[in-house]
Design a protein around this motif. Structure first.
Motif, PDB file in Angstrom:
ATOM      1  N   LEU A  97       8.201  -5.229   1.775  1.00 26.30           N
ATOM      2  CA  LEU A  97       8.382  -4.324   0.636  1.00 26.30           C
ATOM      3  C   LEU A  97       7.053  -3.956  -0.011  1.00 26.30           C
ATOM      4  CD1 LEU A  97      11.584  -5.876  -0.991  1.00 26.30           C
ATOM      5  CD2 LEU A  97      11.386  -3.673   0.183  1.00 26.30           C
TER       6      LEU A  97
ATOM      7  N   LEU B  58       5.511  -1.286   1.970  1.00 27.36           N
ATOM      8  CA  LEU B  58       6.116  -0.006   1.611  1.00 27.36           C
ATOM      9  C   LEU B  58       5.606   0.482   0.259  1.00 27.36           C
ATOM     10  CD1 LEU B  58       9.854  -0.620   2.629  1.00 27.36           C
ATOM     11  CD2 LEU B  58       8.303   1.046   3.669  1.00 27.36           C
ATOM     12  N   GLY B  59       5.454  -0.469  -0.673  1.00 29.60           N
ATOM     13  CA  GLY B  59       5.058  -0.094  -2.022  1.00 29.60           C
ATOM     14  C   GLY B  59       3.634   0.415  -2.131  1.00 29.60           C
TER      15      GLY B  59
ATOM     16  N   GLU C 207       2.716   4.001  -2.103  1.00 31.41           N
ATOM     17  CA  GLU C 207       2.945   4.825  -3.292  1.00 31.41           C
ATOM     18  C   GLU C 207       2.095   4.384  -4.489  1.00 31.41           C
ATOM     19  OE1 GLU C 207       7.050   5.089  -4.288  1.00 31.41           O
ATOM     20  OE2 GLU C 207       7.691   5.689  -2.290  1.00 31.41           O
TER      21      GLU C 207
ATOM     22  N   HIS D 266      10.526   3.039  -3.752  1.00 27.15           N
ATOM     23  CA  HIS D 266       9.818   2.081  -2.900  1.00 27.15           C
ATOM     24  C   HIS D 266       8.759   1.331  -3.699  1.00 27.15           C
ATOM     25  CE1 HIS D 266      10.896   4.217   1.127  1.00 27.15           C
ATOM     26  NE2 HIS D 266      11.693   3.204   0.891  1.00 27.15           N
TER      27      HIS D 266
END
Length: 286
Positions: free
Chosen positions: A22, A25-26, A29, A202
């Motif tokens: 995660l 994914l983070g 952004e 995300h």
């Protein structure tokens, strides 16, 4: 360990593995230093109001904020933006043999033949990984090694410091990590705050999960497992972390699992198991 405790141990390690995925994914952004800053801010907000520390704990907790907060997590978050989650999880396991070597130097603990063999196997595993196509570049590799070193030093600091409730240590070290990461964010990610308005689920999901589930909930359960069972019964479950992360990385990101990656991972994990053997076993064998 009871069957329930075994299931809880596996669940905790699965939470930590999902955290790496995660976070990867983070950081697509939210810049990694800013994400780490947001994570520690949330952890501190959740724990500090309900835990207290004494003045004698203060220097030790501040040291942990550097080694565990800024070094281990800060460098790990940056590395996850540069390389595979599975490979990152494997290389961070080098913190265990590093901690063993540091303990030998600082506390004059004997290394022994078995642990020496374990250290040799971890080095051999890294060499095998380096021969494969998924090995990280020099910058990511350096960050992961620095992250593992931060974790290793933290183990020694915690061993030397006066006894302190684990959640108090987690919360207050997070609080002292905040200014360090704030300065780093201003220096290296100067305009990162302006992009927060456009961050999607995300990014924010990774921050909340990393703070609430991975740190507060998972570590809380882990510490209770350690309180109810022997350390040697609980700690080996952490070896599942790279296995789970490699699987999740392949599922979410399509990360490949070539033969050299698998062989290097197995060598490193086997070496770490030998390094973590109880002293009584090491004494009998070496």
């Amino acid at each position: 360990m009871s069957p329930i405790d075994k299931l809880l141990a596996v669940a905790v390690v699965a939470c930590w593995s999902a955290n790496l995925v995660l976070v990867k994914l983070g950081v697509a952004e939210i810049p990694p230093l800013l994400m780490s800053l947001l994570r520690f801010t949330l952890v501190a907000a959740l724990l500090v109001p309900f835990r207290r520390i004494t003045r004698r704990h203060l220097p030790w907790v501040m040291l942990v904020s550097v080694t565990f907060g800024a070094m281990h997590f800060g460098f790990l978050f940056i590395a996850l933006g540069l390389t595979e989650a599975g490979t990152s999880a494997v290389l961070v396991q080098l913190g265990a043999p590093m901690a063993s070597l540091l303990a030998c130097l600082v506390f004059r603990e004997p290394l022994g033949v078995v642990r020496a063999a374990g250290l040799a196997m971890t080095v051999g595993g890294v060499v095998v990984l380096a021969l494969g196509p998924t090995f990280p570049g020099p910058l990511a590799l350096g960050l992961l090694i620095a992250s593992a070193a931060g974790w290793a030093v933290t183990n020694l600091v915690v061993k030397m410091m006066p006894p302190l409730d684990a959640m108090a240590l987690t919360g207050w070290s997070a609080l002292f990590t905040i200014p360090q990461l704030a300065i780093a964010t201003l220096l290296f990610e100067r305009h990162s705050w302006t992009g927060l308005a456009s961050v999607g689920w995300h990014g924010w999901g990774a921050v909340v999960y990393s703070a609430l589930v991975s740190s507060v909930l998972a570590y809380g359960v882990w510490y209770r497992l350690l309180a109810r069972n022997s350390v040697n019964a609980v700690v080996p479950y952490s070896m599942l972390n790279p296995v789970f992360t490699i699987g999740l990385g392949a599922l979410v990101f399509g990360e490949t699992v070539p033969v050299l990656k698998l062989a290097g991972t197995l060598l490193i994990l086997a070496g770490v198991v030998l390094v973590l053997l109880p002293r009584q076993v090491v004494a009998r064998t070496g």
